[in-house]
Write a protein that holds these residues in place. Structure first.
Motif, PDB file in Angstrom:
ATOM      1  N   UNK A 196      37.221  38.693  49.740  1.00 32.38           N
ATOM      2  CA  UNK A 196      36.815  39.718  50.434  1.00 32.38           C
ATOM      3  C   UNK A 196      36.464  40.740  49.577  1.00 32.38           C
ATOM      4  N   UNK A 197      35.286  41.620  50.354  1.00 29.28           N
ATOM      5  CA  UNK A 197      34.653  42.607  49.489  1.00 29.28           C
ATOM      6  C   UNK A 197      35.344  43.978  50.478  1.00 29.28           C
ATOM      7  N   UNK A 198      36.130  43.954  51.194  1.00 27.61           N
ATOM      8  CA  UNK A 198      36.745  44.879  52.255  1.00 27.61           C
ATOM      9  C   UNK A 198      38.204  45.397  51.450  1.00 27.61           C
ATOM     10  N   UNK A 199      38.589  44.674  50.705  1.00 25.92           N
ATOM     11  CA  UNK A 199      39.813  45.002  49.974  1.00 25.92           C
ATOM     12  C   UNK A 199      39.527  45.053  48.630  1.00 25.92           C
ATOM     13  N   UNK A 200      39.874  46.173  47.740  1.00 26.23           N
ATOM     14  CA  UNK A 200      39.689  46.092  46.130  1.00 26.23           C
ATOM     15  C   UNK A 200      40.841  46.255  45.830  1.00 26.23           C
ATOM     16  N   UNK A 201      41.493  45.345  44.939  1.00 30.03           N
ATOM     17  CA  UNK A 201      42.767  45.404  44.482  1.00 30.03           C
ATOM     18  C   UNK A 201      42.680  45.705  42.832  1.00 30.03           C
ATOM     19  N   UNK A 202      43.483  46.791  42.416  1.00 30.80           N
ATOM     20  CA  UNK A 202      43.533  47.275  41.087  1.00 30.80           C
ATOM     21  C   UNK A 202      44.900  47.431  40.673  1.00 30.80           C
ATOM     22  N   UNK A 203      45.342  46.418  39.764  1.00 38.21           N
ATOM     23  CA  UNK A 203      46.853  46.503  39.278  1.00 38.21           C
ATOM     24  C   UNK A 203      46.881  46.844  37.763  1.00 38.21           C
ATOM     25  N   UNK A 204      47.801  47.849  37.281  1.00 37.42           N
ATOM     26  CA  UNK A 204      48.154  47.886  36.050  1.00 37.42           C
ATOM     27  C   UNK A 204      49.270  47.376  35.597  1.00 37.42           C
ATOM     28  N   UNK A 205      49.461  46.591  34.489  1.00 36.58           N
ATOM     29  CA  UNK A 205      50.672  45.780  34.201  1.00 36.58           C
ATOM     30  C   UNK A 205      50.671  45.150  32.784  1.00 36.58           C
ATOM     31  N   UNK A 206      51.936  44.954  32.716  1.00 35.48           N
ATOM     32  CA  UNK A 206      52.194  44.234  31.152  1.00 35.48           C
ATOM     33  C   UNK A 206      51.652  42.758  31.332  1.00 35.48           C
ATOM     34  N   UNK A 217      42.078  40.182  31.553  1.00 34.70           N
ATOM     35  CA  UNK A 217      40.737  40.957  31.843  1.00 34.70           C
ATOM     36  C   UNK A 217      39.863  40.254  32.782  1.00 34.70           C
ATOM     37  N   UNK A 218      39.898  39.055  32.456  1.00 33.03           N
ATOM     38  CA  UNK A 218      38.719  38.416  33.264  1.00 33.03           C
ATOM     39  C   UNK A 218      39.043  37.907  34.496  1.00 33.03           C
ATOM     40  N   UNK A 219      40.234  38.132  35.208  1.00 33.01           N
ATOM     41  CA  UNK A 219      40.576  38.029  36.390  1.00 33.01           C
ATOM     42  C   UNK A 219      39.795  38.928  37.193  1.00 33.01           C
ATOM     43  N   UNK A 220      38.784  38.772  37.818  1.00 30.53           N
ATOM     44  CA  UNK A 220      37.982  39.758  38.610  1.00 30.53           C
ATOM     45  C   UNK A 220      37.583  39.436  39.971  1.00 30.53           C
ATOM     46  N   UNK A 227      29.469  35.284  45.518  1.00 30.44           N
ATOM     47  CA  UNK A 227      30.881  35.077  46.409  1.00 30.44           C
ATOM     48  C   UNK A 227      31.252  36.429  46.851  1.00 30.44           C
ATOM     49  N   UNK A 228      31.618  36.513  48.041  1.00 28.15           N
ATOM     50  CA  UNK A 228      32.057  37.618  48.691  1.00 28.15           C
ATOM     51  C   UNK A 228      33.460  37.916  47.687  1.00 28.15           C
ATOM     52  N   UNK A 229      33.519  39.039  47.398  1.00 30.34           N
ATOM     53  CA  UNK A 229      35.026  39.408  46.488  1.00 30.34           C
ATOM     54  C   UNK A 229      34.800  39.472  45.113  1.00 30.34           C
ATOM     55  N   UNK A 230      33.468  38.988  44.480  1.00 25.60           N
ATOM     56  CA  UNK A 230      33.331  38.753  43.210  1.00 25.60           C
ATOM     57  C   UNK A 230      33.282  40.391  42.635  1.00 25.60           C
ATOM     58  N   UNK A 231      34.080  40.574  41.699  1.00 34.51           N
ATOM     59  CA  UNK A 231      34.374  41.790  41.115  1.00 34.51           C
ATOM     60  C   UNK A 231      35.262  42.638  41.910  1.00 34.51           C
ATOM     61  N   UNK A 232      35.658  42.026  42.769  1.00 34.58           N
ATOM     62  CA  UNK A 232      36.666  43.207  43.780  1.00 34.58           C
ATOM     63  C   UNK A 232      38.205  43.065  43.394  1.00 34.58           C
ATOM     64  N   UNK A 233      38.369  42.504  42.287  1.00 39.17           N
ATOM     65  CA  UNK A 233      39.807  42.219  41.775  1.00 39.17           C
ATOM     66  C   UNK A 233      39.718  43.089  40.599  1.00 39.17           C
ATOM     67  N   UNK A 234      40.353  44.108  40.296  1.00 42.79           N
ATOM     68  CA  UNK A 234      40.337  44.665  38.803  1.00 42.79           C
ATOM     69  C   UNK A 234      41.851  44.704  38.195  1.00 42.79           C
ATOM     70  N   UNK A 235      41.744  44.186  37.205  1.00 42.75           N
ATOM     71  CA  UNK A 235      43.061  44.073  36.356  1.00 42.75           C
ATOM     72  C   UNK A 235      42.921  44.977  34.944  1.00 42.75           C
ATOM     73  N   UNK A 236      43.931  45.806  34.872  1.00 41.03           N
ATOM     74  CA  UNK A 236      44.350  46.399  33.607  1.00 41.03           C
ATOM     75  C   UNK A 236      45.406  45.914  33.042  1.00 41.03           C
ATOM     76  N   UNK A 237      45.274  44.795  32.167  1.00 42.38           N
ATOM     77  CA  UNK A 237      46.284  44.299  31.303  1.00 42.38           C
ATOM     78  C   UNK A 237      46.767  45.182  30.083  1.00 42.38           C
TER      79      UNK A 237
END
Ligand code: ZLS
Ligand code: CA
Ligand code: ZN
Length: 402
Positions: A196-206, A217-220, A227-237
């Motif tokens: 979904x593009x109504x929720x963006x998830x942003x996680x900082x983690x080891x 980094x490529x999990x986005x 697709x709906x939701x493409x790029x709406x998962x942002x990860x900061x490994x």
């Protein structure tokens, strides 16, 4: 309490149920619900209850949990007993739902259903306080259990209170931003809102040889075309030993841009305290002040904000962190400014005060006495590493701009 007043122009609400503190995962288990009692003692000891609405929340009900979780899985959690006899009879379900073995992240313990419904009840009540307009910042320290899946327990988490809360918020808000500063990847929340593009998830983690292993980094988001939701998962490994200034710089840069482009109407912040230096499981080197300044930064956007707990395995530091962050929410300054020894001591009348009297160290609120652990291979972030990580995130965000 001297000088502790409600903040001007907005309301903070605190949602808890003391029954949750009594539960035990087992004596060797790192997840210790009594850290919540320690937290509450500090919050009350400092008089922060004068600055907030207090709510003793009710446990959530089966049907509340069924808004996300599978019914068979919930029935299992509700009726499973901790004795060996019953467990033998339910071996198949145990394997399916919690992967049991003698070294188990998610053991079946007495009162497990009460525990999960109490944690979730507080978070859902907090979400409701926001959506109804009763509160502008709602706090639920027993929540933040980001690994639980639709039909499976994972990483000390059985029921995903965060997903349930976000689902509730989506009834009132068009876009909800989820930010996760626990040292672990917020995989359960990411998975639930992957498409979904109504929720963006942003996680900082080891990331790298660390639980749960996802959030690279490529999990986005979904990779399919448009697709709906493409790029709406942002990860900061991130790597071992990241410190206050490097983490703080990245957090502001990436979170700032995310808020700017995604334009959330509400924010859910998982404040896992295992990203602190000296955590029993974590590998980062943040102090309480730096962790709290992430909360401060998010708060400064003046959006409805749900603040949740999560990990945190050195109980005294967890309690200090979440007490400090409760104060941040209320715009109350408890410690001195330098982020180290605090001029304000843990008040005398805090029960369990002895628990805070660390070996040879001051017992001020912000002073993390176990901080700066000697890591085996701490990564030294160079300017270039940080710029590259930030650039990669901003590049992803360009896709959702406009
Ligand atoms: O984010 O690393 C793992 C999984 C294993 C190794 C550990 N064994 C027990 C199971 C298989 C690969 N699990 C992590 C889970 C971390 C969950 C973090 C939750 C959160 O902070 C949100 C609340 C893990 N790390 C450390 C342990 N498990 C762990 C350490 C010590 C013990 C005692 C109790 C149980 C078994 C012995 C345990 C788990
Ligand atoms: Ca995280
Ligand atoms: Zn964690």
């Amino acid at each position: 309490q001297l000088g502790i007043e409600r903040p001007q122009g907005y309301t903070v609400s605190f949602h808890y149920n003391p029954k949750v503190e009594q539960h035990h995962f087992g004596s060797k288990h790192p997840m210790k619900p009594w850290r919540l009692q320690l937290t509450k003692q500090l919050v009350f000891g400092y008089g922060l209850h004068y600055a907030m609405d207090l709510n003793e929340s009710l446990p959530a009900e089966h049907r509340d949990l069924a808004e996300f979780h599978d019914n068979d899985y919930l029935n299992f959690l509700q009726y499973i007993k901790s004795d060996d006899q019953t467990q033998k009879r339910h071996q198949e379900e145990l394997n399916r739902y919690v992967f049991t073995d003698e070294f188990n992240d998610c053991p079946i313990f007495d009162g497990i259903w009460d525990y999960v419904t109490l944690c979730t009840g507080a978070t859902l009540e907090a979400a409701h306080a926001l959506s109804s307009g009763e509160s502008n910042i709602a706090i639920s320290w027993s929540g933040g259990l980001h690994h639980a899946k639709k039909r499976q327990a994972s990483g000390f988490c059985y029921v995903n209170d965060i997903v349930l809360a976000i689902q509730h918020l989506l009834q009132s808000y068009t876009r909800v931003l989820y930010i996760d500063i626990d040292v672990h990847h917020g995989d359960g929340v990411e998975a639930a809102f992957f498409n979904t593009d109504r929720v963006m998830t942003l996680s900082y983690h080891k990331y790298g040889e660390f639980f749960p292993g996802t959030g690279g980094p490529d999990d986005s988001g979904p990779k399919g075309f448009e697709e709906p939701g493409a790029y709406f998962s942002l990860n900061v490994p991130l790597e071992d030993g990241i410190d206050d200034s490097d983490y703080g710089w990245l957090f502001r840069k990436v979170t700032g841009k995310t808020i700017e482009v995604f334009k959330p109407e509400a924010i859910v912040l998982q404040c896992g305290a295992d990203s602190l230096g000296g955590d029993r499981l974590g590998k980062f080197n943040l102090n309480i002040k730096a962790h709290g300044s992430c909360v401060e930064y998010v708060k400064s956007r003046n959006l409805p904000l749900l603040m949740l707990g999560g990990g945190g395995y050195t109980p005294r530091n967890v309690a200090r962190t979440w007490c400090h962050e409760t104060a941040v929410a209320c715009n109350v300054q408890l410690g001195s400014d330098d982020g180290r020894a605090s001029s304000i001591e843990i008040p005398n009348f805090v029960p369990y005060r002895a628990a805070f009297e660390g070996a040879g160290n001051g017992n001020g609120l912000l002073y993390p006495e176990l901080n700066i652990r000697k890591l085996q291979h701490p990564k030294t972030y160079t300017r270039e590493d940080l710029e590259n990580t930030a650039a990669r995130c901003l590049e992803q965000l360009r896709h959702i701009e406009g």
